[in-house]
Enzyme design. Structure first.
Site, PDB file in Angstrom:
ATOM      1  N   LYS A   1       5.028   4.316 -17.611  1.00 52.20           N
ATOM      2  CA  LYS A   1       4.232   3.674 -18.660  1.00 52.20           C
ATOM      3  C   LYS A   1       5.122   2.806 -19.564  1.00 52.20           C
ATOM      4  CE  LYS A   1       3.033   4.651 -22.722  1.00 52.20           C
ATOM      5  NZ  LYS A   1       2.786   5.412 -23.933  1.00 52.20           N
TER       6      LYS A   1
ATOM      7  N   ASP B   1      -2.102   4.396 -21.102  1.00 54.43           N
ATOM      8  CA  ASP B   1      -1.848   5.441 -22.100  1.00 54.43           C
ATOM      9  C   ASP B   1      -3.113   6.282 -22.225  1.00 54.43           C
ATOM     10  OD1 ASP B   1      -3.636   3.964 -23.495  1.00 54.43           O
ATOM     11  OD2 ASP B   1      -2.414   3.733 -25.297  1.00 54.43           O
TER      12      ASP B   1
END
Ligand code: SF4
Length: 230
Positions: free
Chosen positions: A120, A138
């Site tokens: 991420k 997220d």
């Protein structure tokens, strides 16, 4: 889901989120990488409160690689997990100096080789720092991808990323990241989403289901407080 439905969703999001941009403050890719690493389990607002002090003292990978861990912990302690985060920042900076001449690399493989940098974080750096198409998932994007029917409610982060990338054109991945994230943060919140008058109601699979999420959240909180009763 199909591409037409996804296009409609993204077009509606564009009318709701009229200023889609990152809320983390950064002036260069080194600051971006540090800020994203620090943002785990806290808010962008809190990160923005400490990073000016951090970057004034340690403006680049070389200076941060030589920092004393207790000094870094002192600066970032309000963010939580400060020992882990400080350790990762220093060790990530050392790797940047040793392997990449102090520069932030611009590909997944090299970014993910740095301490504390997962998929991420690497995606955010590529998208926001280098404008390379990426779709960081997220907590907000995961929730939105479920409520808006891109994936099942049991889907993993990887499945959500694959689905969003499949239905959203590559040239819109970065924009879509901002749109979904900000919509999730300010409108379609985990607890008490603002469903009244929501423009995406007809696309939403989450209507009436968030009571379930809310109940789970309350049960988890109560369990922490009254472990014997629940
Ligand atoms: S109707 Fe509610 S749960 Fe569904 S997308 Fe809108 S805000 Fe989110």
């Amino acid at each position: 889901m199909n591409k037409k439905r996804s296009e409609e969703i993204v077009n509606i999001l564009k009318t709701i989120i009229t200023n889609p941009k990152p809320e983390l403050d950064f002036k260069n890719n080194f600051e971006l990488l540090c800020a994203v690493s620090l943002s785990a389990q806290t808010t962008d607002k809190r990160v923005n409160e400490v990073t000016p002090i951090l970057f004034q003292k340690y403006p680049n990978a070389k200076s941060l690689s030589n920092a004393l861990i207790d000094d870094v912990i002192d600066i970032i302690h309000s963010l939580g997990f400060s020992k882990n985060k400080a350790t990762n920042l220093i060790s990530m900076s050392k790797s940047l100096v040793e392997k990449f001449d102090g520069e932030v690399p611009s590909n997944f493989k090299d970014l993910e080789s740095l301490d504390g940098v997962g998929h991420k974080t690497a995606s955010v750096v590529l998208a926001l720092g280098f404008n390379i198409p990426a779709l960081p998932i997220d907590t907000h994007l995961l929730r939105m991808s479920k409520r808006l029917g891109y994936v099942k409610f049991s889907a993993s982060v990887k499945e959500a990323e694959e689905a969003l990338k499949k239905y959203i054109p590559k040239e819109e991945w970065i924009l879509a990241h901002h749109l979904f994230l900000l919509f999730g943060r300010y409108y379609c919140k985990a607890i008490s989403p603002l469903c009244e008058g929501c423009k995406l109601k007809e696309y939403c699979k989450g209507k009436g289901k968030h009571w379930y999420t809310s109940m789970l959240f309350v049960l988890v909180l109560k369990r922490e407080k009254y472990p014997i009763l629940i």
